[in-house]
Design a protein around this motif. Structure first.
Motif, PDB file in Angstrom:
ATOM      1  N   THR A   1      -9.414   4.061  11.149  1.00  0.00           N
ATOM      2  CA  THR A   1      -9.373   5.498  10.854  1.00  0.00           C
ATOM      3  C   THR A   1      -8.543   6.541  11.529  1.00  0.00           C
ATOM      4  O   THR A   1      -8.631   7.601  11.117  1.00  0.00           O
ATOM      5  CB  THR A   1     -10.896   5.876  10.656  1.00  0.00           C
ATOM      6  OG1 THR A   1     -11.437   5.683  11.842  1.00  0.00           O
ATOM      7  CG2 THR A   1     -11.565   4.988   9.440  1.00  0.00           C
TER       8      THR A   1
ATOM      9  N   THR B   1      -4.471  -6.229  -0.174  1.00  0.00           N
ATOM     10  CA  THR B   1      -3.948  -4.884  -0.284  1.00  0.00           C
ATOM     11  C   THR B   1      -4.986  -3.994  -0.845  1.00  0.00           C
ATOM     12  O   THR B   1      -4.853  -2.897  -0.173  1.00  0.00           O
ATOM     13  CB  THR B   1      -2.964  -5.060  -1.480  1.00  0.00           C
ATOM     14  OG1 THR B   1      -2.120  -6.035  -1.334  1.00  0.00           O
ATOM     15  CG2 THR B   1      -2.179  -3.940  -1.945  1.00  0.00           C
ATOM     16  N   ALA B   2      -5.990  -3.991  -1.537  1.00  0.00           N
ATOM     17  CA  ALA B   2      -6.859  -3.224  -1.745  1.00  0.00           C
ATOM     18  C   ALA B   2      -7.932  -2.949  -0.596  1.00  0.00           C
ATOM     19  O   ALA B   2      -8.210  -1.649  -0.520  1.00  0.00           O
ATOM     20  CB  ALA B   2      -7.827  -3.840  -2.777  1.00  0.00           C
ATOM     21  N   SER B   3      -7.973  -3.796   0.404  1.00  0.00           N
ATOM     22  CA  SER B   3      -8.559  -3.437   1.686  1.00  0.00           C
ATOM     23  C   SER B   3      -7.980  -2.313   2.303  1.00  0.00           C
ATOM     24  O   SER B   3      -8.528  -1.113   3.047  1.00  0.00           O
ATOM     25  CB  SER B   3      -8.773  -4.459   2.497  1.00  0.00           C
ATOM     26  OG  SER B   3      -7.602  -5.005   3.130  1.00  0.00           O
TER      27      SER B   3
ATOM     28  N   ARG C   1      -4.022   2.092   6.725  1.00  0.00           N
ATOM     29  CA  ARG C   1      -2.812   2.230   5.879  1.00  0.00           C
ATOM     30  C   ARG C   1      -1.887   1.411   6.188  1.00  0.00           C
ATOM     31  O   ARG C   1      -0.953   0.923   5.589  1.00  0.00           O
ATOM     32  CB  ARG C   1      -2.849   3.424   5.278  1.00  0.00           C
ATOM     33  CG  ARG C   1      -3.814   4.150   4.281  1.00  0.00           C
ATOM     34  CD  ARG C   1      -3.687   3.102   2.952  1.00  0.00           C
ATOM     35  NE  ARG C   1      -4.602   4.020   1.944  1.00  0.00           N
ATOM     36  CZ  ARG C   1      -4.207   4.614   0.742  1.00  0.00           C
ATOM     37  NH1 ARG C   1      -2.794   4.857   0.842  1.00  0.00           N
ATOM     38  NH2 ARG C   1      -4.746   5.209   0.220  1.00  0.00           N
TER      39      ARG C   1
ATOM     40  N   ALA D   1       0.911  -1.295   0.161  1.00  0.00           N
ATOM     41  CA  ALA D   1       0.070   0.180  -0.058  1.00  0.00           C
ATOM     42  C   ALA D   1       0.794   1.200   0.072  1.00  0.00           C
ATOM     43  O   ALA D   1       0.627   2.341  -0.720  1.00  0.00           O
ATOM     44  CB  ALA D   1      -0.899  -0.116   1.286  1.00  0.00           C
TER      45      ALA D   1
ATOM     46  N   ASP E   1       1.118   4.055  -3.379  1.00  0.00           N
ATOM     47  CA  ASP E   1       1.199   5.570  -3.157  1.00  0.00           C
ATOM     48  C   ASP E   1       2.131   6.331  -3.953  1.00  0.00           C
ATOM     49  O   ASP E   1       2.155   7.510  -4.193  1.00  0.00           O
ATOM     50  CB  ASP E   1       1.251   6.087  -1.870  1.00  0.00           C
ATOM     51  CG  ASP E   1      -0.192   5.821  -1.107  1.00  0.00           C
ATOM     52  OD1 ASP E   1      -1.094   5.414  -1.686  1.00  0.00           O
ATOM     53  OD2 ASP E   1      -0.168   5.482   0.286  1.00  0.00           O
TER      54      ASP E   1
ATOM     55  N   LEU F   1      -6.044  -0.166   1.014  1.00  0.00           N
ATOM     56  CA  LEU F   1      -6.026   1.156  -0.106  1.00  0.00           C
ATOM     57  C   LEU F   1      -7.466   1.814   0.253  1.00  0.00           C
ATOM     58  O   LEU F   1      -7.674   3.308  -0.144  1.00  0.00           O
ATOM     59  CB  LEU F   1      -5.965   0.876  -1.634  1.00  0.00           C
ATOM     60  CG  LEU F   1      -4.676   0.073  -1.673  1.00  0.00           C
ATOM     61  CD1 LEU F   1      -4.206  -0.007  -3.294  1.00  0.00           C
ATOM     62  CD2 LEU F   1      -3.405   1.460  -1.524  1.00  0.00           C
ATOM     63  N   GLY F   2      -8.343   1.222   0.715  1.00  0.00           N
ATOM     64  CA  GLY F   2      -9.915   1.891   1.101  1.00  0.00           C
ATOM     65  C   GLY F   2      -9.659   2.849   2.294  1.00  0.00           C
ATOM     66  O   GLY F   2     -10.715   3.574   2.334  1.00  0.00           O
ATOM     67  N   TYR F   3      -8.624   2.679   3.123  1.00  0.00           N
ATOM     68  CA  TYR F   3      -8.462   3.649   4.101  1.00  0.00           C
ATOM     69  C   TYR F   3      -7.903   5.010   3.935  1.00  0.00           C
ATOM     70  O   TYR F   3      -7.200   5.051   2.920  1.00  0.00           O
ATOM     71  CB  TYR F   3      -7.838   3.061   5.524  1.00  0.00           C
ATOM     72  CG  TYR F   3      -8.404   1.736   5.969  1.00  0.00           C
ATOM     73  CD1 TYR F   3      -9.702   1.931   6.800  1.00  0.00           C
ATOM     74  CD2 TYR F   3      -8.006   0.436   5.833  1.00  0.00           C
ATOM     75  CE1 TYR F   3     -10.431   0.753   7.126  1.00  0.00           C
ATOM     76  CE2 TYR F   3      -8.735  -0.614   6.336  1.00  0.00           C
ATOM     77  CZ  TYR F   3      -9.746  -0.633   6.788  1.00  0.00           C
ATOM     78  OH  TYR F   3     -10.445  -1.586   7.454  1.00  0.00           O
TER      79      TYR F   3
ATOM     80  N   GLU G   1      -5.352   8.247   3.500  1.00  0.00           N
ATOM     81  CA  GLU G   1      -4.188   8.177   3.565  1.00  0.00           C
ATOM     82  C   GLU G   1      -3.531   8.807   4.778  1.00  0.00           C
ATOM     83  O   GLU G   1      -4.321   9.859   5.370  1.00  0.00           O
ATOM     84  CB  GLU G   1      -3.496   9.091   2.290  1.00  0.00           C
ATOM     85  CG  GLU G   1      -1.995   8.904   2.158  1.00  0.00           C
ATOM     86  CD  GLU G   1      -1.543   9.481   0.813  1.00  0.00           C
ATOM     87  OE1 GLU G   1      -0.652   9.837   0.732  1.00  0.00           O
ATOM     88  OE2 GLU G   1      -2.566   9.776  -0.097  1.00  0.00           O
TER      89      GLU G   1
ATOM     90  N   ASP H   1     -12.482  -1.819  13.376  1.00  0.00           N
ATOM     91  CA  ASP H   1     -13.218  -0.968  12.422  1.00  0.00           C
ATOM     92  C   ASP H   1     -14.199  -0.108  13.307  1.00  0.00           C
ATOM     93  O   ASP H   1     -14.347  -0.212  14.402  1.00  0.00           O
ATOM     94  CB  ASP H   1     -13.776  -1.694  11.284  1.00  0.00           C
ATOM     95  CG  ASP H   1     -14.940  -2.662  11.792  1.00  0.00           C
ATOM     96  OD1 ASP H   1     -15.334  -2.613  12.928  1.00  0.00           O
ATOM     97  OD2 ASP H   1     -15.324  -3.682  10.870  1.00  0.00           O
TER      98      ASP H   1
END
Length: 439
Positions: free
Chosen positions: A202, A113-115, A126, A87, A91, A117-119, A121, A224
């Motif tokens: 987050t 990996t995509a999971s 991340r 990740a 970037d 990238l959903g958070y 920056e 989460d």
């Protein structure tokens, strides 16, 4: 044995032998000293397994440069990285390259990996690893150890095992040491630490890293919005976050942008870009000082001796403000000071500035009287006390107020505070001079 010098000027066989003799951190250091072409050549000389280890420890910006030069080899190295490292790399690379690298991953690795990238920056999500060994709260110690043995090879860490209940909600954590020392038949619920310290995906990555550091944890579970386990933030990743933040604060406190890569790998134009905007902004700010001197031009013409001490007062006020700002920014970064402590901090720094000013005035008034007379000495003494008090007050309050409104304190710290204190210090100086000298 100290590491050898840069390796881009010797033949390839000797390069390979010298790199093979180095530990991974030393190889990373050497690659950071090379030009892009030499770095790519040296990296290709590493064995595949060692190349992955080295690649993981490189700064993301250098990783991106290597990906561009490795072409077909990039996909296999990218696939060998942990999801959080992937990740960070994605970037840095162009969108087209990122899509190709993701497409080459195995489906489960692509999802992991995509999971991340959903958070957002800069968030803990991340920097966490979704590859974590977790067990249900009803499991025994023996079954937990079996689970660690079976899945631990693919996990980021096995030293911390989250214990979850229904819906993957974290009930506690148990260390590998506690598991090994406990009876295999004991329910894991009896040996786990509960409630567990967790961070939210987050949360700001720096705040989450501070939780790991301050608690002395080897890692913390990441949850989460519904407190379900989504990953783990390990101590090594937390330390990387804090190191990057410390580098950023140090750079901005000194009036530059962080380089985010080894110094020798930055081009001259890159160094210029990291500094020129700040210098331009400081020139504009410093023009206020010129304006103040112009405004008091008549007073300076009447008492020329006042001009002798302008550099001294500017330097003293700027240094006092920078000292206070640097101290408070650092204390805020490590959690010693919070935004709610503004009143306490300002009160302490105001008193500190007053005492510093009195001390400097006592030391400096004698020479000032000898050089310019008793009246100028009195003006200088009063001004030093006032300027030091003002400087430490501003230097301590501005970073905390900036943090409260969501601005990085380092951005508004030493250089800007120094310029502000220079300007206001001159106003104080000439105002006191007018009152004492009657001009």
């Amino acid at each position: 044995m100290s590491p050898p010098g840069p390796v881009d000027s010797i033949d390839l066989q000797e390069q390979r032998a010298r790199l093979a003799a180095l530990d991974v951190p030393d190889v990373v250091h050497e690659l950071g000293r090379l030009a892009p072409t030499g770095r790519a050549v040296a990296f290709r000389l590493l064995d595949k397994g060692r190349a992955v280890e080295v690649f993981e420890d490189l700064d993301p910006a250098l990783q991106a440069e290597l990906v561009a030069s490795l072409q077909g080899e990039a996909a296999s190295i990218f696939g060998a990285l942990d999801p959080d490292d992937r990740a960070a790399l994605l970037d840095e690379v162009p969108a087209g390259v990122a899509r190709r690298l993701l497409a080459a991953l195995a489906p489960d690795e692509r999802v992991a990996t995509a999971s991340l990238l959903g958070y957002p920056e800069g968030s803990a999500g991340r920097r966490m690893s979704p590859e974590v060994v977790a067990v249900h709260v009803g499991t025994t110690v023996g079954a937990t150890i079996d689970r660690v043995r079976a899945a631990g090879e693919d996990a980021e860490t096995v030293y911390l095992v989250p214990v979850v209940g229904d819906g993957l909600r974290v009930e506690g954590v148990v260390s590998l040491r506690r598991l090994v020392l406990s009876d295999p038949a004991t329910p894991v619920e009896d040996v786990m630490t509960s409630p567990a310290t967790t961070v939210h995906a987050t949360d700001d990555a720096e705040d989450a890293a501070n939780v790991v550091r301050d608690g002395g944890f080897v890692g913390v579970p990441v949850v989460d919005g519904e407190d379900r386990l989504v990953g783990v933030l390990t101590v090594d990743d937390a330390m990387r976050v804090l190191e990057a933040e410390d580098d950023e604060d140090s750079a901005r406190t000194g009036g530059t942008e962080p380089l985010r890569r080894p110094y020798l790998s930055v081009s001259v134009l890159g160094l210029v870009r990291s500094r020129v905007v700040w210098l331009l902004m400081l020139i504009v700010a410093a023009s206020l000082t010129v304006g103040v001197q112009s405004y008091f031009e008549d007073e300076l013409a009447q008492v020329v001796a006042l001009a002798l001490f302008v550099p001294l007062l500017i330097g003293t006020g700027g240094n006092a403000g920078s000292q206070a700002a640097t101290t408070v920014v650092r204390a805020s970064a490590v959690g010693d000071v919070r935004t709610g402590d503004v009143a306490r901090v300002v009160g302490r720094e105001m008193l500190t500035g007053l005492l510093l000013g009195i001390t400097l005035a006592v030391v400096g008034v004698g020479p000032a009287i000898l050089v310019a007379g008793p009246q100028i000495g009195v003006v200088l003494a009063l001004t030093v006390v006032a300027v030091c008090t003002l400087a430490t007050t501003v230097g301590s309050s501005v970073p905390l107020l900036a943090k409260r409104v969501g601005i990085d304190p380092a951005i508004v710290s030493a250089p800007f505070i120094s310029t502000f204190v220079d300007t206001t210090g001159l106003i104080v100086y000439f105002s006191i001079a007018k009152a004492v000298l009657g001009i």
